[in-house]
Design a protein around this motif. Structure first.
Motif, PDB file in Angstrom:
ATOM      1  N   VAL A   1       0.882  -1.263  -0.009  1.00 19.70           N
ATOM      2  CA  VAL A   1       0.028   0.130  -0.071  1.00 19.70           C
ATOM      3  C   VAL A   1       1.111   1.182  -0.056  1.00 19.70           C
ATOM      4  CG1 VAL A   1      -1.860   1.265   1.421  1.00 19.70           C
ATOM      5  CG2 VAL A   1      -1.696  -1.362   1.159  1.00 19.70           C
ATOM      6  N   GLN A   2       0.524   2.223  -0.878  1.00 19.50           N
ATOM      7  CA  GLN A   2       1.227   3.592  -0.804  1.00 19.50           C
ATOM      8  C   GLN A   2       0.275   4.739  -0.904  1.00 19.50           C
ATOM      9  OE1 GLN A   2       3.410   3.427  -4.601  1.00 19.50           O
ATOM     10  NE2 GLN A   2       5.235   2.579  -3.467  1.00 19.50           N
ATOM     11  N   LEU A   3       0.697   5.745  -0.093  1.00 24.51           N
ATOM     12  CA  LEU A   3      -0.058   6.711   0.190  1.00 24.51           C
ATOM     13  C   LEU A   3       0.522   8.176  -0.367  1.00 24.51           C
ATOM     14  CD1 LEU A   3      -1.165   5.993   3.798  1.00 24.51           C
ATOM     15  CD2 LEU A   3      -2.317   5.331   1.947  1.00 24.51           C
ATOM     16  N   GLN A   4      -0.293   8.849  -0.914  1.00 27.70           N
ATOM     17  CA  GLN A   4       0.313   9.947  -1.675  1.00 27.70           C
ATOM     18  C   GLN A   4      -0.424  11.443  -1.023  1.00 27.70           C
ATOM     19  OE1 GLN A   4       3.121  10.554  -3.793  1.00 27.70           O
ATOM     20  NE2 GLN A   4       2.752  12.567  -3.365  1.00 27.70           N
ATOM     21  N   ALA A   5       0.139  12.183  -0.296  1.00 25.99           N
ATOM     22  CA  ALA A   5      -0.621  13.484   0.261  1.00 25.99           C
ATOM     23  C   ALA A   5      -0.417  14.676  -0.500  1.00 25.99           C
ATOM     24  CB  ALA A   5      -0.266  13.615   1.759  1.00 25.99           C
ATOM     25  N   SER A   6      -1.354  15.552  -0.514  1.00 29.54           N
ATOM     26  CA  SER A   6      -1.170  16.713  -1.674  1.00 29.54           C
ATOM     27  C   SER A   6      -2.246  17.726  -0.890  1.00 29.54           C
ATOM     28  CB  SER A   6      -1.447  16.328  -3.002  1.00 29.54           C
ATOM     29  OG  SER A   6      -2.865  15.854  -2.985  1.00 29.54           O
ATOM     30  N   GLY A   7      -2.010  18.921  -1.416  1.00 31.50           N
ATOM     31  CA  GLY A   7      -2.884  19.857  -1.015  1.00 31.50           C
ATOM     32  C   GLY A   7      -2.359  20.933  -0.020  1.00 31.50           C
ATOM     33  N   GLY A   8      -1.249  20.843   0.717  1.00 28.34           N
ATOM     34  CA  GLY A   8      -0.890  21.674   1.578  1.00 28.34           C
ATOM     35  C   GLY A   8      -0.374  22.983   1.042  1.00 28.34           C
ATOM     36  N   GLY A   9      -0.067  23.904   1.659  1.00 27.94           N
ATOM     37  CA  GLY A   9       0.346  25.258   1.191  1.00 27.94           C
ATOM     38  C   GLY A   9       0.352  26.266   2.079  1.00 27.94           C
ATOM     39  N   LEU A  10       0.604  27.452   1.842  1.00 27.84           N
ATOM     40  CA  LEU A  10       0.511  28.674   2.567  1.00 27.84           C
ATOM     41  C   LEU A  10      -1.063  29.338   2.673  1.00 27.84           C
ATOM     42  CD1 LEU A  10       1.694  30.913   4.360  1.00 27.84           C
ATOM     43  CD2 LEU A  10       2.488  31.983   2.330  1.00 27.84           C
ATOM     44  N   VAL A  11      -1.331  29.700   4.002  1.00 34.13           N
ATOM     45  CA  VAL A  11      -2.710  30.332   3.952  1.00 34.13           C
ATOM     46  C   VAL A  11      -2.663  31.138   5.145  1.00 34.13           C
ATOM     47  CG1 VAL A  11      -3.536  28.413   5.567  1.00 34.13           C
ATOM     48  CG2 VAL A  11      -5.215  29.881   4.053  1.00 34.13           C
ATOM     49  N   GLN A  12      -3.626  32.400   5.083  1.00 32.59           N
ATOM     50  CA  GLN A  12      -3.714  33.502   6.074  1.00 32.59           C
ATOM     51  C   GLN A  12      -4.549  32.706   7.154  1.00 32.59           C
ATOM     52  OE1 GLN A  12      -4.822  36.817   4.200  1.00 32.59           O
ATOM     53  NE2 GLN A  12      -3.010  37.303   3.653  1.00 32.59           N
ATOM     54  N   PRO A  13      -4.276  33.250   8.440  1.00 31.23           N
ATOM     55  CA  PRO A  13      -5.193  32.583   9.655  1.00 31.23           C
ATOM     56  C   PRO A  13      -6.864  33.253   9.062  1.00 31.23           C
ATOM     57  CG  PRO A  13      -3.178  34.196  10.380  1.00 31.23           C
ATOM     58  CD  PRO A  13      -3.311  34.075   8.744  1.00 31.23           C
ATOM     59  N   GLY A  14      -7.632  31.986   9.528  1.00 32.83           N
ATOM     60  CA  GLY A  14      -8.945  32.058   9.228  1.00 32.83           C
ATOM     61  C   GLY A  14      -9.548  31.593   7.990  1.00 32.83           C
ATOM     62  N   GLY A  15      -8.229  31.149   7.161  1.00 27.66           N
ATOM     63  CA  GLY A  15      -8.503  30.432   5.684  1.00 27.66           C
ATOM     64  C   GLY A  15      -8.671  29.099   5.689  1.00 27.66           C
ATOM     65  N   SER A  16      -8.876  28.606   4.529  1.00 30.11           N
ATOM     66  CA  SER A  16      -9.128  27.134   4.591  1.00 30.11           C
ATOM     67  C   SER A  16      -8.184  26.346   3.595  1.00 30.11           C
ATOM     68  CB  SER A  16     -10.507  26.958   3.831  1.00 30.11           C
ATOM     69  OG  SER A  16     -11.688  27.428   4.767  1.00 30.11           O
ATOM     70  N   LEU A  17      -8.062  25.025   3.695  1.00 29.62           N
ATOM     71  CA  LEU A  17      -7.390  24.401   2.706  1.00 29.62           C
ATOM     72  C   LEU A  17      -8.134  23.002   2.776  1.00 29.62           C
ATOM     73  CD1 LEU A  17      -3.770  24.761   3.534  1.00 29.62           C
ATOM     74  CD2 LEU A  17      -4.592  25.249   1.343  1.00 29.62           C
ATOM     75  N   ARG A  18      -7.790  22.208   1.542  1.00 32.75           N
ATOM     76  CA  ARG A  18      -8.149  20.861   1.588  1.00 32.75           C
ATOM     77  C   ARG A  18      -6.972  19.894   1.299  1.00 32.75           C
ATOM     78  NH1 ARG A  18     -12.805  17.174  -1.775  1.00 32.75           N
ATOM     79  NH2 ARG A  18     -13.798  17.418   0.097  1.00 32.75           N
ATOM     80  N   LEU A  19      -6.651  19.048   2.027  1.00 30.78           N
ATOM     81  CA  LEU A  19      -5.522  18.021   1.793  1.00 30.78           C
ATOM     82  C   LEU A  19      -6.375  16.662   1.317  1.00 30.78           C
ATOM     83  CD1 LEU A  19      -3.762  18.294   5.254  1.00 30.78           C
ATOM     84  CD2 LEU A  19      -3.528  19.585   3.276  1.00 30.78           C
ATOM     85  N   SER A  20      -5.712  16.195   0.440  1.00 32.88           N
ATOM     86  CA  SER A  20      -5.965  14.899  -0.058  1.00 32.88           C
ATOM     87  C   SER A  20      -4.866  13.864   0.108  1.00 32.88           C
ATOM     88  CB  SER A  20      -6.461  15.041  -1.672  1.00 32.88           C
ATOM     89  OG  SER A  20      -7.377  16.118  -1.881  1.00 32.88           O
ATOM     90  N   CYS A  21      -5.333  12.537   0.222  1.00 32.02           N
ATOM     91  CA  CYS A  21      -4.479  11.548   0.329  1.00 32.02           C
ATOM     92  C   CYS A  21      -4.937  10.227  -0.580  1.00 32.02           C
ATOM     93  CB  CYS A  21      -4.181  11.130   1.687  1.00 32.02           C
ATOM     94  SG  CYS A  21      -3.248   9.494   1.918  1.00 32.02           S
ATOM     95  N   ALA A  22      -4.205  10.063  -1.778  1.00 30.81           N
ATOM     96  CA  ALA A  22      -4.469   8.946  -2.523  1.00 30.81           C
ATOM     97  C   ALA A  22      -3.799   7.741  -2.126  1.00 30.81           C
ATOM     98  CB  ALA A  22      -4.262   9.264  -3.990  1.00 30.81           C
ATOM     99  N   VAL A  23      -5.068   6.519  -2.081  1.00 22.21           N
ATOM    100  CA  VAL A  23      -4.190   5.119  -1.674  1.00 22.21           C
ATOM    101  C   VAL A  23      -4.109   4.188  -3.024  1.00 22.21           C
ATOM    102  CG1 VAL A  23      -4.903   3.465  -0.558  1.00 22.21           C
ATOM    103  CG2 VAL A  23      -5.768   5.343   0.237  1.00 22.21           C
ATOM    104  N   SER A  24      -2.818   3.772  -3.232  1.00 27.12           N
ATOM    105  CA  SER A  24      -2.607   2.728  -3.978  1.00 27.12           C
ATOM    106  C   SER A  24      -2.477   1.320  -3.600  1.00 27.12           C
ATOM    107  CB  SER A  24      -1.234   3.364  -4.917  1.00 27.12           C
ATOM    108  OG  SER A  24      -1.406   4.348  -5.732  1.00 27.12           O
TER     109      SER A  24
END
Length: 122
Positions: A1-24
């Motif tokens: 099983v391999q996992l690939q995370a993505s979606g991180g970054g720089l965001v201001q306080p109060g902001g939003s982000l979505r992280l994803s993790c694909a499973v192989s």
């Protein structure tokens, strides 16, 4: 099983982000998938987990009400929607699979993704 995370970054306080993790590879209804985060010099801390089969969710107190964990079963993707982000949420975020149904302890997880950096700063 391999996992690939993505979606991180720089965001201001109060902001939003979505992280994803694909499973192989195979993931089963009895498995649990989780998100953990880690800052330099500290241990990997539990953020949220979801039972792959039932969709039952669990959260750390520090993120409950702000973060939402979900999964796309057919696509074999894990998500973490993060709202109302705070500077203290800054960390490397890791996705992981527990074959034994462990929830909050990193030691109970068997497979880990490579991590994605989330930085909350103005």
């Amino acid at each position: 099983v391999q996992l690939q995370a993505s979606g991180g970054g720089l965001v201001q306080p109060g902001g939003s982000l979505r992280l994803s993790c694909a499973v192989s590879g195979n993931i089963y209804s009895s498995h649990v998938m989780g998100w953990f985060r880690q800052t330099p010099g500290n241990e990997r801390d539990f953020v949220a987990a979801i039972r792959w089969g039932t969709g039952g969710t669990y959260y750390a107190d520090s993120v409950r009400g702000r973060f939402t964990i979900s999964r796309g079963r057919a696509e074999k993707v894990l998500y973490l929607d993060m709202d109302s982000l705070k500077p203290e949420d800054t960390a490397v975020y890791y996705c992981a699979i527990s074959r034994t149904g462990g929830l909050r302890s990193a030691a109970e997880y068997n497979f880990w993704g490579q991590g994605t950096q989330v930085t909350v700063s103005s």
